[in-house]
Design a protein around this motif. Structure first.
Motif, PDB file in Angstrom:
ATOM      1  N   ARG A   1       0.837  -1.203   0.000  1.00 17.90           N
ATOM      2  CA  ARG A   1       0.000   0.000   0.000  1.00 17.90           C
ATOM      3  C   ARG A   1       0.875   1.257   0.000  1.00 17.90           C
ATOM      4  O   ARG A   1       0.641   2.170  -0.779  1.00 17.90           O
ATOM      5  CB  ARG A   1      -0.917  -0.018   1.221  1.00 17.90           C
ATOM      6  N   HIS A   2       1.887   1.237   0.838  1.00 19.90           N
ATOM      7  CA  HIS A   2       2.766   2.410   0.904  1.00 19.90           C
ATOM      8  C   HIS A   2       3.508   2.622  -0.412  1.00 19.90           C
ATOM      9  O   HIS A   2       3.710   3.766  -0.847  1.00 19.90           O
ATOM     10  CB  HIS A   2       3.740   2.265   2.071  1.00 19.90           C
ATOM     11  N   ALA A   3       3.890   1.530  -1.058  1.00 19.10           N
ATOM     12  CA  ALA A   3       4.563   1.648  -2.368  1.00 19.10           C
ATOM     13  C   ALA A   3       3.606   2.268  -3.389  1.00 19.10           C
ATOM     14  O   ALA A   3       4.003   3.128  -4.186  1.00 19.10           O
ATOM     15  CB  ALA A   3       5.025   0.274  -2.836  1.00 19.10           C
ATOM     16  N   GLU A   4       2.359   1.842  -3.342  1.00 17.23           N
ATOM     17  CA  GLU A   4       1.356   2.380  -4.280  1.00 17.23           C
ATOM     18  C   GLU A   4       1.069   3.859  -3.984  1.00 17.23           C
ATOM     19  O   GLU A   4       0.933   4.670  -4.902  1.00 17.23           O
ATOM     20  CB  GLU A   4       0.054   1.554  -4.176  1.00 17.23           C
ATOM     21  N   VAL A   5       1.024   4.202  -2.698  1.00 18.92           N
ATOM     22  CA  VAL A   5       0.786   5.606  -2.328  1.00 18.92           C
ATOM     23  C   VAL A   5       1.943   6.471  -2.836  1.00 18.92           C
ATOM     24  O   VAL A   5       1.726   7.539  -3.411  1.00 18.92           O
ATOM     25  CB  VAL A   5       0.620   5.748  -0.790  1.00 18.92           C
ATOM     26  N   ARG A   6       3.159   5.967  -2.659  1.00 16.64           N
ATOM     27  CA  ARG A   6       4.316   6.742  -3.145  1.00 16.64           C
ATOM     28  C   ARG A   6       4.276   6.871  -4.670  1.00 16.64           C
ATOM     29  O   ARG A   6       4.620   7.916  -5.218  1.00 16.64           O
ATOM     30  CB  ARG A   6       5.624   6.084  -2.681  1.00 16.64           C
ATOM     31  N   ARG A   7       3.811   5.818  -5.349  1.00 12.66           N
ATOM     32  CA  ARG A   7       3.745   5.849  -6.819  1.00 12.66           C
ATOM     33  C   ARG A   7       2.802   6.954  -7.293  1.00 12.66           C
ATOM     34  O   ARG A   7       3.164   7.749  -8.166  1.00 12.66           O
ATOM     35  CB  ARG A   7       3.256   4.488  -7.361  1.00 12.66           C
ATOM     36  N   VAL A   8       1.611   7.011  -6.693  1.00 14.89           N
ATOM     37  CA  VAL A   8       0.645   8.020  -7.171  1.00 14.89           C
ATOM     38  C   VAL A   8       1.061   9.432  -6.745  1.00 14.89           C
ATOM     39  O   VAL A   8       0.802  10.393  -7.467  1.00 14.89           O
ATOM     40  CB  VAL A   8      -0.812   7.703  -6.719  1.00 14.89           C
ATOM     41  N   ILE A   9       1.743   9.530  -5.602  1.00 13.68           N
ATOM     42  CA  ILE A   9       2.243  10.853  -5.185  1.00 13.68           C
ATOM     43  C   ILE A   9       3.306  11.345  -6.179  1.00 13.68           C
ATOM     44  O   ILE A   9       3.307  12.509  -6.580  1.00 13.68           O
ATOM     45  CB  ILE A   9       2.790  10.796  -3.739  1.00 13.68           C
ATOM     46  N   ASP A  10       4.160  10.428  -6.600  1.00 15.24           N
ATOM     47  CA  ASP A  10       5.163  10.788  -7.618  1.00 15.24           C
ATOM     48  C   ASP A  10       4.475  11.161  -8.931  1.00 15.24           C
ATOM     49  O   ASP A  10       4.894  12.097  -9.615  1.00 15.24           O
ATOM     50  CB  ASP A  10       6.122   9.611  -7.856  1.00 15.24           C
ATOM     51  N   ALA A  11       3.423  10.421  -9.273  1.00 16.80           N
ATOM     52  CA  ALA A  11       2.729  10.660 -10.551  1.00 16.80           C
ATOM     53  C   ALA A  11       2.148  12.067 -10.621  1.00 16.80           C
ATOM     54  O   ALA A  11       2.099  12.664 -11.694  1.00 16.80           O
ATOM     55  CB  ALA A  11       1.626   9.621 -10.754  1.00 16.80           C
ATOM     56  N   VAL A  12       1.709  12.583  -9.484  1.00 22.70           N
ATOM     57  CA  VAL A  12       1.124  13.932  -9.495  1.00 22.70           C
ATOM     58  C   VAL A  12       2.139  14.981  -9.022  1.00 22.70           C
ATOM     59  O   VAL A  12       1.778  16.130  -8.782  1.00 22.70           O
ATOM     60  CB  VAL A  12      -0.171  14.013  -8.636  1.00 22.70           C
ATOM     61  N   ASP A  13       3.389  14.538  -8.880  1.00 17.08           N
ATOM     62  CA  ASP A  13       4.485  15.449  -8.561  1.00 17.08           C
ATOM     63  C   ASP A  13       4.286  16.158  -7.211  1.00 17.08           C
ATOM     64  O   ASP A  13       4.443  17.367  -7.104  1.00 17.08           O
ATOM     65  CB  ASP A  13       4.613  16.492  -9.694  1.00 17.08           C
TER      66      ASP A  13
END
Lengths: 286, 278
Positions: A114-126
């Protein structure tokens, strides 16, 4: 293979207001723009497609499933990302905590994944640089991106975005366009907006809604062509025009039936939209 | 104006979760409740007060009742109510509900998650608090006076804190307006005070129905009275927690019939143990 979403003769009333009045259309992959004036029923339609509201009558299908059926609704939600018109955030939550909370509500229970996915979407929206900051302390644009990140969790196949660019400055809007454009790759994205420039820049398909009815469904080029030969410039204001405004060069831009010898120019998508909605409004008034 | 409709596959990246999502949500909500300033500050005050009494010179058993009953049951129960209400209503108050609505977990599952949060958060913390205070009290007061506190009494105190939280969730779920929190607080206090009122006859009957009993005299003389009044009173408090939980689960309209049956069973069981405790 089925269309991402189908809406057939959908009606929804709030008190005396008929929000949707027999809307019918279907959408597939890519970005579909949903245009319409205030009170056209856009948000109601998006809420129905996002499974958070139900129609009074008519049929709705998302990925071939019926949101009215509990099991189907769950399966739809597992494939859905929804950005509401006016997203809110609990007090005290940081960007990371808020998205992590929504991830739990999306059944992501393994903490590591879950944390990996949260970091992924946070990176995606900069937003990586502000992920530890309280959401409520962020600018309007950053808040919208936080909400978009939450909508992107779990790589949804259908994204429903309700006026995501409202209140954003030009730079943020461009950044948002980039994000939505990327999101439209291999997904179905339904984008409700008042910004015709966003539709012209992003959408492969456009639906125009007015007074709860679908006025138009086609490509942006087809919507633009509604104004073919009906836009002209003149030094003086013409009474023959349906809409007139003075441009940056001081000349008047007219929409309507041009007089003989008028300086007719290439229309924009906005011209087509304004003529389409204006014509219907006139007919309704008559 | 016809548009070509592209088609997409309906595959989902969803994988069945290893842990029930409601349990994971429960731990998250527990964290929110325990870390909320209201709970953290007053919880620390209760603990400090209890420790202070324990290290006082020759504390008597009644000192511990004052420390534990008054602070844990009366204050921590109400603080648990306030915290649970604030956490439960925060999504509605801030507009975050709009994002939560389209998530996979249903409104009822979110309510269940919050309820687990009350148990995992204020509940476990209260259990730890009363156990520590109880041990300190029994150790210190044993040489002084009075019988040691029973395990049932400690369970009752924990259930009062859990019950306060469950009541807060129920109240926030059903009464979704700005003055809901203080109104619930008034209702809770007036009901408890009314049940404990000396004007009520018979005097030794009504207090048993209150979620919080003011008189320490009720506890005298029963060390492990599992099947006596104390045991039934603990069961009654558990029943009240269950009733508040059921009321929270009844809010969503879908599958209400099933929950009405469960609620009926819980209410009947609570009524029975409520009568047995007298």
């Amino acid at each position: 293979m089925t269309p991402a979403a189908e809406v057939t003769d959908v009606r929804r009333r709030y008190g005396r207001t008929q929000a949707l009045d027999g809307a019918t259309f279907e959408i597939g992959t890519g970005v579909t723009g949903l245009l319409g004036p205030n009170g056209a029923g856009k948000t109601t339609l998006l809420r129905i497609l996002a499974t958070v509201a139900a129609p009074d009558s008519g049929a709705v299908s998302v990925f071939g499933r019926d949101p009215a059926v509990s099991g189907d609704r769950l399966e739809i939600r597992r494939r859905l990302g929804y950005l509401p018109q006016d997203p809110g955030f609990q007090r005290g939550f940081s960007v990371f905590e808020f998205i992590d909370y929504i991830a739990i509500l999306k059944e992501m229970t393994s903490r590591q994944e879950r944390h990996a996915e949260v970091r992924r979407v946070i990176d995606a929206v900069d937003l990586a640089s502000v992920s530890g900051k309280r959401v409520r302390a962020l600018s309007g644009g950053m808040k919208r991106r936080t909400a978009l990140a939450a909508a992107l969790l779990g790589d949804p196949k259908f994204l429903v975005l309700d006026e995501p660019t409202a209140g954003l400055d030009p730079e943020q809007r461009l950044r948002f366009r980039e994000l939505v454009s990327d999101a439209g790759e291999g997904r179905a994205v339904l984008l409700s907006t008042h910004q015709t420039e966003d539709v012209a820049a992003l959408c492969q398909d456009v639906v125009v809604l007015d007074q709860g009815r679908v006025l138009f469904h086609g490509s942006p080029a087809e919507l633009t062509s509604v104004a073919d030969g009906r836009v002209w410039f003149a030094a003086e204001r013409s009474a023959a025009a349906e809409l007139v405004w003075r441009g940056a060069d001081g000349r008047f831009r007219h929409l309507g039936s041009p007089p003989a010898g008028a300086d007719v120019v290439e229309p924009t998508l906005e011209d087509g939209y304004l003529l389409l909605v204006g014509r219907v409004d006139e007919e309704a008034a008559a | 104006m016809s548009a070509s409709t592209l088609e997409v596959g309906a595959e989902s990246t969803f994988r069945r979760p290893a842990l029930p999502p409601v349990v994971v949500l429960g731990w998250r909500e527990a964290r929110r409740m325990v870390l909320s300033p209201v709970f953290a500050i007053f919880g620390a005050m209760v603990m400090l007060n209890g420790v202070g009494v324990a290290f006082d010179t020759f504390p008597s058993r009644s000192d511990f009742y004052e420390a534990i009953l008054y602070f844990v049951a009366l204050y921590l129960g109400l603080i648990s109510y306030i915290t649970a209400h604030l956490v439960s209503s925060s999504a509605r108050r801030t507009g975050a509900e709009r994002q939560c609505e389209a998530a996979t977990l249903s409104t009822r599952q979110r309510g269940a998650g919050l309820s687990l949060g009350v148990v995992f958060g204020p509940g476990l913390l209260a259990a730890a608090l009363v156990a520590i205070l109880g041990l300190l009290g029994n150790a210190a007061a044993g040489a002084n006076n009075g019988a040691p506190m029973s395990g049932v009494e400690l369970v009752q105190l924990t259930l009062i804190v859990v019950g306060g939280g469950m009541f807060g969730l129920m109240w926030a779920t059903w009464l979704r307006f700005p003055g809901s929190l203080p109104l619930g607080l008034v209702v809770l206090i007036v009901f408890t005070a009314s049940m404990n009122s000396p004007a009520r006859e018979p005097l030794n009957t009504w207090p048993w129905f209150a979620p919080y009993i003011a008189s320490p005299g009720f506890f005298d003389g029963e060390a492990w009275p599992l099947l006596g009044s104390q045991g039934w009173h603990a069961a009654y408090l558990l029943g009240l927690c269950g009733m508040a939980f059921c009321a929270t689960m009844l809010r969503p309209k879908d599958q209400r019939g099933r929950w009405l049956v469960v609620t009926g069973v819980v209410v009947a069981a609570t009524a029975v143990v409520g009568l047995l405790q007298i």
